[in-house]
Design an enzyme around this catalytic site. Structure first.
Site, PDB file in Angstrom:
ATOM      1  N   GLU A 199       0.033  -1.163   5.573  1.00 38.33           N
ATOM      2  CA  GLU A 199       1.055  -0.794   6.556  1.00 38.33           C
ATOM      3  C   GLU A 199       0.930   0.658   6.960  1.00 38.33           C
ATOM      4  O   GLU A 199       1.346   1.047   8.045  1.00 38.33           O
ATOM      5  CB  GLU A 199       2.454  -1.047   5.967  1.00 38.33           C
ATOM      6  CG  GLU A 199       3.605  -0.870   6.943  1.00 38.33           C
ATOM      7  CD  GLU A 199       4.157   0.547   7.038  1.00 38.33           C
ATOM      8  OE1 GLU A 199       4.916   0.821   7.965  1.00 38.33           O
ATOM      9  OE2 GLU A 199       3.807   1.394   6.182  1.00 38.33           O
TER      10      GLU A 199
ATOM     11  N   ASP B 253       0.822  -1.219   0.000  1.00 35.18           N
ATOM     12  CA  ASP B 253       0.000   0.000   0.000  1.00 35.18           C
ATOM     13  C   ASP B 253       0.852   1.263   0.000  1.00 35.18           C
ATOM     14  O   ASP B 253       2.063   1.226   0.264  1.00 35.18           O
ATOM     15  CB  ASP B 253      -0.959   0.018   1.213  1.00 35.18           C
ATOM     16  CG  ASP B 253      -0.232   0.046   2.548  1.00 35.18           C
ATOM     17  OD1 ASP B 253       0.796  -0.651   2.702  1.00 35.18           O
ATOM     18  OD2 ASP B 253      -0.683   0.785   3.454  1.00 35.18           O
TER      19      ASP B 253
HETATM   20 ZN    ZN Z   1       6.723   2.178   4.171  1.00 37.64          ZN
END
Ligand code: ZN
Length: 357
Positions: free
Chosen positions: A129, A75
């Site tokens: 994340e 992401d």
């Molecule tokens: Zn990162």
């Protein structure tokens, strides 16, 4: 759906970085990129591939004595007029170029091209994340399929500009409060001013000498800082309460419990409550694959000052470090970019390490 990760693209980490950047994948919108990555990995005969949500794991099963993880998140933070990518000379601009599709590209390129690594390798591409921990693919898999993450050592390809950043510092937030007694400000001697009382707390912070700690040759520099302050009732009332929010960044030789104990000593005599904390991670450079990795890099590691998912690996008992081509100072910036040379250099190092030559 046409998969942009063609064999020609997969063979070149620079082209692969660009192709990955051009698949939009803001946190919680990683299905398409995970589909593309999964399709590629399922087609690689030397890998066994698994998926959980939008996290894809592929691993060799060669019966090697040791297993290493190469991990990267799929992401990005929200796009900021920096999509799709743009090549300007030797720099590739775009959302995720540094953080961390260049790192993902290195891992994916190795997954496809290194059929006979010296260790068994787990390639781990995970979702979410950049947002709250409850969505984090590494956290989710560590609960749902902990065996997917069993390993002796992990490299997280987060941006470090080609330097090994080992371990990470812990972080703790506390609120230190002072109390007083309300009174009309026209008769202030009848009260006790909690904001004035905060002066002593601030003086302790100002005079605080933060530790510098060296562990396994990595220097960590601690910090203790007020990050917010609040108090006051009205323009004509002596305040009876003031709250100072303090953030402590502590070296990984301290546990959160020891960090808290230390803060209780610093703020002795004051009310203090912990609002948030996360442990650090020791650099963990003693495992053989870590030593061999440092030899392949050929430069000394430095201590990681921010908090990263290295600490999640450490909590699972897996020593881990950060090593990636991106510049961490550019992460999350509108002009985020990556140097093509850093991608090529990172590829050469990882390839040397995994192939053992
Ligand atoms: Zn990162």
């Amino acid at each position: 759906m046409e998969n942009p990760l063609t064999p020609e693209v997969l063979a070149d980490p620079v082209k692969l970085t660009r192709a990955l950047v051009d698949i939009e994948s803001v946190s919680l919108d990683e299905k398409h990129i995970a589909d593309c990555v999964e399709e590629v990995l399922r087609g690689v005969p030397h890998l066994s591939t698994y998926r959980h949500g939008n996290t894809v794991m592929a691993r060799t099963e060669l019966g090697r004595a040791q297993r290493v993880v190469l991990a990267g998140h799929l992401d990005t933070v929200p796009i900021n007029n920096n999509f799709p990518s743009e090549l300007r000379g030797d720099l590739l601009y775009g959302c995720g170029t540094s953080d961390m599709k260049s790192g993902v590209a290195l891992a994916l390129n190795l997954a496809v091209t290194v059929a006979d690594p010296r260790y068994d390798v787990t390639y781990f591409f995970y979702e979410a994340e950049e947002i709250e921990a409850r969505y984090n693919g590494l956290t989710l898999v560590s609960h749902a399929h902990p065996q997917w993450l069993e390993a002796d050592f992990a490299v997280l390809l987060e941006p470090t500009h080609g330097v090994v950043e080992a371990g990470c510092q812990g972080t703790m937030r506390v609120v230190v409060s002072t109390t007083g007694a309300r009174a009309h400000s026209a008769r202030s001697w009848r009260g006790s001013n909690a904001i004035h009382a905060a002066g002593e707390v601030l003086r302790r912070l100002e005079g605080y000498e933060a530790r510098r700690v060296e562990i396994d040759g990595c220097a960590y520099r601690e910090g203790l800082n007020a990050v917010k302050i609040g108090g006051g009732v009205a323009g004509n009332v002596i305040p009876d309460r003031c709250e100072i929010e303090v953030n402590y960044r502590f070296a990984p030789d301290r546990t959160p419990e020891q960090a808290q104990e230390h803060l209780r000593e610093v703020f002795a005599g004051y009310e203090m409550r912990v609002t948030d904390s996360a442990p650090g991670a020791a650099p963990g450079l003693t495992a053989a694959p870590a030593q061999e990795f440092l030899a392949a890099v050929g430069a000394a590691p430095v201590g990681k000052l921010g908090w990263t998912d290295v600490a999640r690996f450490a909590a699972m008992g897996i020593p881990a470090l950060n090593f990636g081509p991106g510049d961490p100072n550019l992460a999350h910036h509108a002009d985020e970019h990556v140097e093509l040379d850093k991608i090529r250099a990172g590829d050469a190092i990882l390839r040397r390490w995994l192939s053992g030559v």
